[in-house]
Design a protein around this motif. Structure first.
Motif, mmCIF file in Angstrom:
data_model
loop_
_atom_site.group_PDB
_atom_site.id
_atom_site.type_symbol
_atom_site.label_atom_id
_atom_site.label_comp_id
_atom_site.label_asym_id
_atom_site.label_seq_id
_atom_site.Cartn_x
_atom_site.Cartn_y
_atom_site.Cartn_z
ATOM 1 N N GLU A 79 0.869 -1.184 0.000
ATOM 2 C CA GLU A 79 0.000 0.000 0.000
ATOM 3 C C GLU A 79 0.897 1.223 0.000
ATOM 4 O O GLU A 79 1.710 1.405 0.902
ATOM 5 C CB GLU A 79 -0.895 -0.021 1.238
ATOM 6 N N LYS A 80 0.779 2.066 -1.009
ATOM 7 C CA LYS A 80 1.597 3.272 -1.119
ATOM 8 C C LYS A 80 0.974 4.411 -0.315
ATOM 9 O O LYS A 80 -0.183 4.359 0.090
ATOM 10 C CB LYS A 80 1.725 3.696 -2.594
ATOM 11 N N LYS A 81 1.765 5.470 -0.096
ATOM 12 C CA LYS A 81 1.293 6.617 0.692
ATOM 13 C C LYS A 81 0.127 7.340 0.032
ATOM 14 O O LYS A 81 -0.737 7.885 0.701
ATOM 15 C CB LYS A 81 2.437 7.608 0.909
ATOM 16 N N ASN A 82 0.108 7.360 -1.299
ATOM 17 C CA ASN A 82 -0.957 8.071 -1.996
ATOM 18 C C ASN A 82 -2.243 7.250 -2.115
ATOM 19 O O ASN A 82 -3.181 7.659 -2.781
ATOM 20 C CB ASN A 82 -0.489 8.522 -3.375
ATOM 21 N N GLY A 83 -2.287 6.063 -1.489
ATOM 22 C CA GLY A 83 -3.499 5.275 -1.457
ATOM 23 C C GLY A 83 -3.590 4.197 -2.511
ATOM 24 O O GLY A 83 -4.497 3.371 -2.476
ATOM 25 N N ARG A 84 -2.673 4.160 -3.443
ATOM 26 C CA ARG A 84 -2.740 3.129 -4.469
ATOM 27 C C ARG A 84 -2.072 1.852 -3.966
ATOM 28 O O ARG A 84 -1.185 1.885 -3.130
ATOM 29 C CB ARG A 84 -2.147 3.600 -5.785
ATOM 30 N N THR A 85 -2.514 0.738 -4.484
ATOM 31 C CA THR A 85 -1.974 -0.557 -4.097
ATOM 32 C C THR A 85 -1.115 -1.082 -5.241
ATOM 33 O O THR A 85 -1.606 -1.265 -6.354
ATOM 34 C CB THR A 85 -3.106 -1.557 -3.807
ATOM 35 N N GLU A 86 0.149 -1.305 -4.963
ATOM 36 C CA GLU A 86 1.061 -1.826 -5.975
ATOM 37 C C GLU A 86 1.301 -3.303 -5.688
ATOM 38 O O GLU A 86 1.585 -3.687 -4.554
ATOM 39 C CB GLU A 86 2.390 -1.077 -5.948
#
Length: 120
Positions: A79-86
């Protein structure tokens, strides 16, 4: 007064309909099977495949259509800081993508919305 109440109810129902049609996140865990689908515009935008010139330089074949329909396994979820899931994916059969990469990253929500990744 009734006109205002009806307008208010109509606007609330329209907002609720928009929220219901938005994308609901899919819970993906390590080890889940996904399938690479067909991209919208003949180019994968949300799966980070290497560019064609890099594939050719390394001795691979840059045929993106061969990637369609391949089953892949999720190897990590972040889970990235900007809310996207990589997520990081690898081929189920253990082979390499285009003969060079074993693991590829992708943006889960956008790839699922566009149809580039599908649940199996």
């Amino acid at each position: 007064m009734i006109k205002y109440a009806m307008a208010l109810l109509f606007s609330i129902s329209a907002v609720q309909a928009q929220n219901a049609s938005s994308f609901s996140p899919v819970a993906v865990e390590v080890g889940d099977l996904l399938e690479i689908g067909r991209p919208e515009y003949n180019r994968f935008k949300h799966i980070d495949f290497p560019p064609a010139n890099l594939i050719i330089k390394r001795g691979g074949i840059a045929n993106y259509k061969r990637a369609e329909g391949q089953q892949v396994v999720v190897t990590s979820v972040k889970e990235k800081k900007n809310g996207r899931t990589e997520i990081k994916i690898r081929r189920k059969d253990g082979g390499r993508f285009f003969g060079i990469n074993t693991v590829i990253s992708a943006d889960l929500q956008k790839a699922m919305q566009s149809g580039e990744l599908q649940t199996r």
